[in-house]
Each structure stands twice: as structure tokens, then as C-alpha cells.
Motif scaffolding. Sequence first.
Motif, PDB file in Angstrom:
ATOM      1  N   GLN A 165      -3.370 -11.180  10.782  1.00 53.91           N
ATOM      2  CA  GLN A 165      -2.682 -12.196  11.569  1.00 53.91           C
ATOM      3  C   GLN A 165      -1.336 -11.694  12.078  1.00 53.91           C
ATOM      4  OE1 GLN A 165      -4.294 -15.097  12.421  1.00 53.91           O
ATOM      5  NE2 GLN A 165      -2.611 -15.082  13.910  1.00 53.91           N
ATOM      6  N   ALA A 166      -0.630 -10.926  11.249  1.00 51.80           N
ATOM      7  CA  ALA A 166       0.658 -10.368  11.672  1.00 51.80           C
ATOM      8  C   ALA A 166       0.478  -9.424  12.856  1.00 51.80           C
ATOM      9  CB  ALA A 166       1.313  -9.629  10.500  1.00 51.80           C
ATOM     10  N   VAL A 167      -0.570  -8.604  12.812  1.00 53.02           N
ATOM     11  CA  VAL A 167      -0.829  -7.672  13.915  1.00 53.02           C
ATOM     12  C   VAL A 167      -1.282  -8.428  15.163  1.00 53.02           C
ATOM     13  CG1 VAL A 167      -2.256  -5.729  14.666  1.00 53.02           C
ATOM     14  CG2 VAL A 167      -1.361  -5.786  12.338  1.00 53.02           C
ATOM     15  N   ARG A 168      -2.144  -9.416  14.994  1.00 52.21           N
ATOM     16  CA  ARG A 168      -2.593 -10.217  16.139  1.00 52.21           C
ATOM     17  C   ARG A 168      -1.404 -10.854  16.861  1.00 52.21           C
ATOM     18  NH1 ARG A 168      -8.027 -10.895  16.568  1.00 52.21           N
ATOM     19  NH2 ARG A 168      -9.296 -11.068  14.665  1.00 52.21           N
ATOM     20  N   ASN A 169      -0.495 -11.436  16.091  1.00 50.61           N
ATOM     21  CA  ASN A 169       0.667 -12.109  16.682  1.00 50.61           C
ATOM     22  C   ASN A 169       1.555 -11.125  17.429  1.00 50.61           C
ATOM     23  OD1 ASN A 169      -0.251 -14.492  15.556  1.00 50.61           O
ATOM     24  ND2 ASN A 169       1.158 -14.444  13.817  1.00 50.61           N
ATOM     25  N   THR A 170       1.751  -9.939  16.841  1.00 50.37           N
ATOM     26  CA  THR A 170       2.608  -8.935  17.476  1.00 50.37           C
ATOM     27  C   THR A 170       1.982  -8.427  18.764  1.00 50.37           C
ATOM     28  OG1 THR A 170       3.369  -8.253  15.266  1.00 50.37           O
ATOM     29  CG2 THR A 170       3.859  -6.776  17.099  1.00 50.37           C
ATOM     30  N   VAL A 171       0.694  -8.112  18.720  1.00 52.10           N
ATOM     31  CA  VAL A 171      -0.003  -7.624  19.907  1.00 52.10           C
ATOM     32  C   VAL A 171      -0.044  -8.687  20.997  1.00 52.10           C
ATOM     33  CG1 VAL A 171      -2.266  -6.890  20.793  1.00 52.10           C
ATOM     34  CG2 VAL A 171      -1.366  -5.904  18.675  1.00 52.10           C
ATOM     35  N   ALA A 172      -0.224  -9.942  20.610  1.00 55.92           N
ATOM     36  CA  ALA A 172      -0.245 -11.029  21.594  1.00 55.92           C
ATOM     37  C   ALA A 172       1.092 -11.158  22.313  1.00 55.92           C
ATOM     38  CB  ALA A 172      -0.596 -12.348  20.903  1.00 55.92           C
ATOM     39  N   THR A 173       2.165 -10.753  21.633  1.00 54.12           N
ATOM     40  CA  THR A 173       3.508 -10.873  22.205  1.00 54.12           C
ATOM     41  C   THR A 173       3.877  -9.687  23.089  1.00 54.12           C
ATOM     42  OG1 THR A 173       4.226 -12.126  20.261  1.00 54.12           O
ATOM     43  CG2 THR A 173       5.964 -11.183  21.656  1.00 54.12           C
ATOM     44  N   VAL A 174       3.562  -8.467  22.644  1.00 56.56           N
ATOM     45  CA  VAL A 174       4.045  -7.271  23.353  1.00 56.56           C
ATOM     46  C   VAL A 174       2.935  -6.362  23.874  1.00 56.56           C
ATOM     47  CG1 VAL A 174       6.194  -7.289  22.032  1.00 56.56           C
ATOM     48  CG2 VAL A 174       4.262  -5.906  21.227  1.00 56.56           C
ATOM     49  N   GLY A 175       1.678  -6.625  23.521  1.00 57.63           N
ATOM     50  CA  GLY A 175       0.581  -5.774  23.978  1.00 57.63           C
ATOM     51  C   GLY A 175       0.277  -4.651  23.002  1.00 57.63           C
ATOM     52  N   ASP A 176      -0.973  -4.173  23.007  1.00 53.39           N
ATOM     53  CA  ASP A 176      -1.377  -3.164  22.026  1.00 53.39           C
ATOM     54  C   ASP A 176      -0.725  -1.803  22.243  1.00 53.39           C
ATOM     55  OD1 ASP A 176      -2.736  -2.555  24.345  1.00 53.39           O
ATOM     56  OD2 ASP A 176      -4.720  -2.437  23.435  1.00 53.39           O
ATOM     57  N   SER A 177      -0.323  -1.494  23.472  1.00 52.36           N
ATOM     58  CA  SER A 177       0.261  -0.177  23.742  1.00 52.36           C
ATOM     59  C   SER A 177       1.671  -0.030  23.191  1.00 52.36           C
ATOM     60  CB  SER A 177       0.268   0.099  25.246  1.00 52.36           C
ATOM     61  OG  SER A 177       1.091  -0.830  25.920  1.00 52.36           O
ATOM     62  N   ASN A 178       2.280  -1.119  22.769  1.00 50.29           N
ATOM     63  CA  ASN A 178       3.645  -1.082  22.247  1.00 50.29           C
ATOM     64  C   ASN A 178       3.715  -1.172  20.724  1.00 50.29           C
ATOM     65  OD1 ASN A 178       5.265  -1.076  24.761  1.00 50.29           O
ATOM     66  ND2 ASN A 178       4.238  -3.022  25.126  1.00 50.29           N
ATOM     67  N   VAL A 179       2.562  -1.100  20.072  1.00 48.82           N
ATOM     68  CA  VAL A 179       2.501  -1.300  18.622  1.00 48.82           C
ATOM     69  C   VAL A 179       1.863  -0.088  17.950  1.00 48.82           C
ATOM     70  CG1 VAL A 179       1.592  -2.772  16.773  1.00 48.82           C
ATOM     71  CG2 VAL A 179       2.313  -3.804  18.942  1.00 48.82           C
ATOM     72  N   TRP A 180       2.419   0.289  16.802  1.00 46.60           N
ATOM     73  CA  TRP A 180       1.811   1.298  15.940  1.00 46.60           C
ATOM     74  C   TRP A 180       1.379   0.626  14.640  1.00 46.60           C
ATOM     75  CZ3 TRP A 180       5.313   6.302  15.474  1.00 46.60           C
ATOM     76  CH2 TRP A 180       5.322   6.971  16.716  1.00 46.60           C
ATOM     77  N   LEU A 181       0.299   1.151  14.045  1.00 48.09           N
ATOM     78  CA  LEU A 181      -0.088   0.810  12.690  1.00 48.09           C
ATOM     79  C   LEU A 181       0.097   2.048  11.824  1.00 48.09           C
ATOM     80  CD1 LEU A 181      -3.452  -1.154  13.170  1.00 48.09           C
ATOM     81  CD2 LEU A 181      -1.239  -2.108  12.499  1.00 48.09           C
ATOM     82  N   ALA A 182       0.514   1.841  10.583  1.00 43.30           N
ATOM     83  CA  ALA A 182       0.671   2.968   9.666  1.00 43.30           C
ATOM     84  C   ALA A 182       0.386   2.498   8.250  1.00 43.30           C
ATOM     85  CB  ALA A 182       2.078   3.557   9.756  1.00 43.30           C
ATOM     86  N   GLY A 183      -0.198   3.382   7.443  1.00 41.04           N
ATOM     87  CA  GLY A 183      -0.467   3.026   6.058  1.00 41.04           C
ATOM     88  C   GLY A 183      -0.774   4.251   5.230  1.00 41.04           C
ATOM     89  N   HIS A 184      -0.665   4.082   3.911  1.00 42.56           N
ATOM     90  CA  HIS A 184      -0.944   5.176   2.986  1.00 42.56           C
ATOM     91  C   HIS A 184      -1.863   4.680   1.881  1.00 42.56           C
ATOM     92  CE1 HIS A 184       0.132   7.546  -0.763  1.00 42.56           C
ATOM     93  NE2 HIS A 184      -0.329   8.489   0.035  1.00 42.56           N
ATOM     94  N   SER A 185      -2.942   5.440   1.595  1.00 41.36           N
ATOM     95  CA  SER A 185      -3.877   5.123   0.525  1.00 41.36           C
ATOM     96  C   SER A 185      -4.464   3.725   0.724  1.00 41.36           C
ATOM     97  CB  SER A 185      -3.167   5.271  -0.823  1.00 41.36           C
ATOM     98  OG  SER A 185      -4.072   5.314  -1.894  1.00 41.36           O
ATOM     99  N   LEU A 186      -4.269   2.800  -0.215  1.00 41.32           N
ATOM    100  CA  LEU A 186      -4.755   1.431  -0.038  1.00 41.32           C
ATOM    101  C   LEU A 186      -4.187   0.821   1.240  1.00 41.32           C
ATOM    102  CD1 LEU A 186      -6.131  -1.210  -0.967  1.00 41.32           C
ATOM    103  CD2 LEU A 186      -4.090  -1.653  -2.376  1.00 41.32           C
ATOM    104  N   GLY A 187      -2.926   1.127   1.539  1.00 46.34           N
ATOM    105  CA  GLY A 187      -2.319   0.635   2.772  1.00 46.34           C
ATOM    106  C   GLY A 187      -2.957   1.237   4.006  1.00 46.34           C
ATOM    107  N   SER A 188      -3.472   2.454   3.865  1.00 52.90           N
ATOM    108  CA  SER A 188      -4.201   3.089   4.956  1.00 52.90           C
ATOM    109  C   SER A 188      -5.518   2.361   5.207  1.00 52.90           C
ATOM    110  CB  SER A 188      -4.454   4.557   4.605  1.00 52.90           C
ATOM    111  OG  SER A 188      -4.885   5.285   5.721  1.00 52.90           O
ATOM    112  N   ALA A 189      -6.169   1.939   4.122  1.00 53.29           N
ATOM    113  CA  ALA A 189      -7.390   1.146   4.255  1.00 53.29           C
ATOM    114  C   ALA A 189      -7.088  -0.185   4.944  1.00 53.29           C
ATOM    115  CB  ALA A 189      -8.022   0.903   2.889  1.00 53.29           C
ATOM    116  N   MET A 190      -5.937  -0.777   4.604  1.00 56.16           N
ATOM    117  CA  MET A 190      -5.532  -2.032   5.235  1.00 56.16           C
ATOM    118  C   MET A 190      -5.268  -1.828   6.727  1.00 56.16           C
ATOM    119  SD  MET A 190      -5.077  -5.219   4.293  1.00 56.16           S
ATOM    120  CE  MET A 190      -4.803  -5.102   2.515  1.00 56.16           C
ATOM    121  N   ALA A 191      -4.601  -0.733   7.071  1.00 54.73           N
ATOM    122  CA  ALA A 191      -4.341  -0.427   8.484  1.00 54.73           C
ATOM    123  C   ALA A 191      -5.647  -0.131   9.220  1.00 54.73           C
ATOM    124  CB  ALA A 191      -3.388   0.763   8.591  1.00 54.73           C
TER     125      ALA A 191
END
Length: 349
Positions: free
Chosen positions: A143-169
Motif C-alpha cells: 500500500q505504501a508503494v502504491r500510494n507513492t507511485v500514484a503520486t509521483v509515477g513509477d519512474s521516480n521511485v526505487w525499491l530496495a531491500g536486503h534478505s527478508l526485506g529483499s523478498a518484501m521488495a
Amino acid sequence: MASERESFDLSGPLHLTYVLWDNPYHRMSVAACLVQGVYILERDRQEKREGSDALAPPWWTFFHFQLLRPLVDDVDSSIFGAIYEFKPPSSQSNDTLYRSPRYVIAFRGTLTKAHSVSRDVELDIHFIRQGLHKTSRSNIAIQAVRNTVATVGDSNVWLAGHSLGSAMALLTGKTMAKDGNFIESFLFNPPFTSAPLEKIKDERVKHGIRFAGSVITAGLTIAMKAKQAKQQPKDLFIDPFTALSAWVPCLFVNPSDHICSEYIGYFEHRRNMEDMGAGVIERLATQNSLGSLLMGAFGNDSEPSEPLHLIPSASLTINVAPSDFKEAHGIHQWWKPDLRLDQKLYNYK
């Protein structure tokens, strides 16, 4: 008590005084540091370090990011993610900001501390059982990513994660890609739920095991697809794996880390199968895990869960420097100045 690795001044990439946003090493290093910032945010919370005592802020302020808000788990109130906003100095020209993000959403991995370990391990188990998408933490992240992308577009957003956080990303990126939003993603040491065949030294034995697995998996896939085709009209059936192929996340793995090293063999085996004329078999096998197919065939579910760790395309970066497991799985390796990296691009056809 704070460890040396929690302090940016002691273990951060102080050599990166100037970020070139189109430089792969710089982008990787910044993304890894923002993930580390989430780890230290949660450690600050646990240790009640506030104000000038907090150790997390330098991990993002050094690169001119601001913490927009942390992402908090609704079960144990731990901080598992963060939304950062890039605030470059006014002195920087637009030319130097080419390919920089406006927002970065980062997720930490498992913390082996009493305040958060039980919830993190619970989510690790959900991932292994292919149920991470059913958890409340994943719902908060998506939901946090959906809201951010809806506001600024997918080209302006990065996702990042490590291990379990990488699975979440990875879960979040996959979910967004299915809606046609292809987010630039940096996945450090992403877990791969499979036997670590990369540990086998004999290449012929390793290839033989992979080939046999591909044939069995492809056969089961054909059977399951035939079953699904009977349950829904032909014009409504869309291959989700092909639909995801335009999304090319950046994966960062270490051969000495058995949690993520199988990604090396996963993509290389696909290329080998194409070279030997068995690409049709591998195109079926590569999108399913044998375990999920068997659960679908013999379990109560009429359709197997989609294996989260399997992806069609990727930019795979391998840290080829030898190291022990603890170092190989750590986030700190990805901003070292003297890295030996091997990068390969795999596009699903």
C-alpha cells in the motif's frame, strides 16, 4: 550498546562524497545504505536512542535524503521499512541528477534481537511456505508503494531491500509490475527457496540434476496448465510470467551465501538450456518450483501458489570475492570501494 557497523562514520562509504546517479556502483551503494538506514532505525527504537544519540540519520542524510516516514509492523510495532525523499542541494544541476530517484522505499531483513526476531522469523517461514503475500506486513508495504507511485509515477521511485526485506521488495515490485508499473529495484541477497546446488563442484553432476529437475517441473507445469485451462475461458488466461518479463530488477548475490547463491544457477541454467536447444522445456520449468507444483497437485489447493522467488528477467550482479557466510550475506559488502563484481543481464524471451 552500539556496534561499529551501526555507525556511518565508522563503516559507511565515506569515499562517496559525490554521487554519479548513472554509475551502477554509486546507485548500488546508495540503495544499500538506505536499507542499512532501516536496520539502524529499528535498532535506535529498540535501544531508545533519540535525537543526537540516534545512529540512523547519517545513513540517508549523507546522500541528501530525508526520512519521509518509517513503515511499522502492526503486530510487533517494529520498523521494517522506510520511505525516503531525495532533496538534492540547489547547487546541483539537472544534468548531475540524471537517473536519480525522487523517493526510495527500503525494507530491512531479519534482525536477531529480542524485540523483533520472533516476528521476523515468522515472516521468514511465511516466505519459505510461499505465503508472504498473505501477511499484514506485506499489505502495509504494498500500500505504501502504491500510494507513492500514484503520486509521483513509477519512474521516480526505487525499491530496495536486503534478505527478508529483499523478498518484501520483490513481492511489491512483482505486484506493481502486474499493473504495468515497472519500478527500479535493488534486491540485496534475495532468498531463493531451493536446495543450494551451486555448492556442488562437479559441473556435470550439477547440470544433470538441474536438467532432470527442469524436465519433471516442465511436465508438471503442462499438467497444471491443462487443468487451469478447463477451469477458465481461454481468452482470460494470461501467462503472469511473460507479463512480468519487462520488469528487470537488479539482484546482488554472493556465491558464498547459500541463501541467495542459487539465483546464479537459476539464470545460467536457463541460458545453457537455450544453447542446447531445450529452451522450450526451460521456459516452462523456470516459472515454477517443483515444490509448489507438488503441493498444488497433492494438496487441497486447486492451483499452486506462485513462487515469489522466481522471476523472468534480471540484472544479476555477483560479488566474486571469496568470503565466509556471515560476510557473504551481509549488507555492508555492497558499498565497499574495492569490490570484484561480475554483472550479467538476463532477459526472458
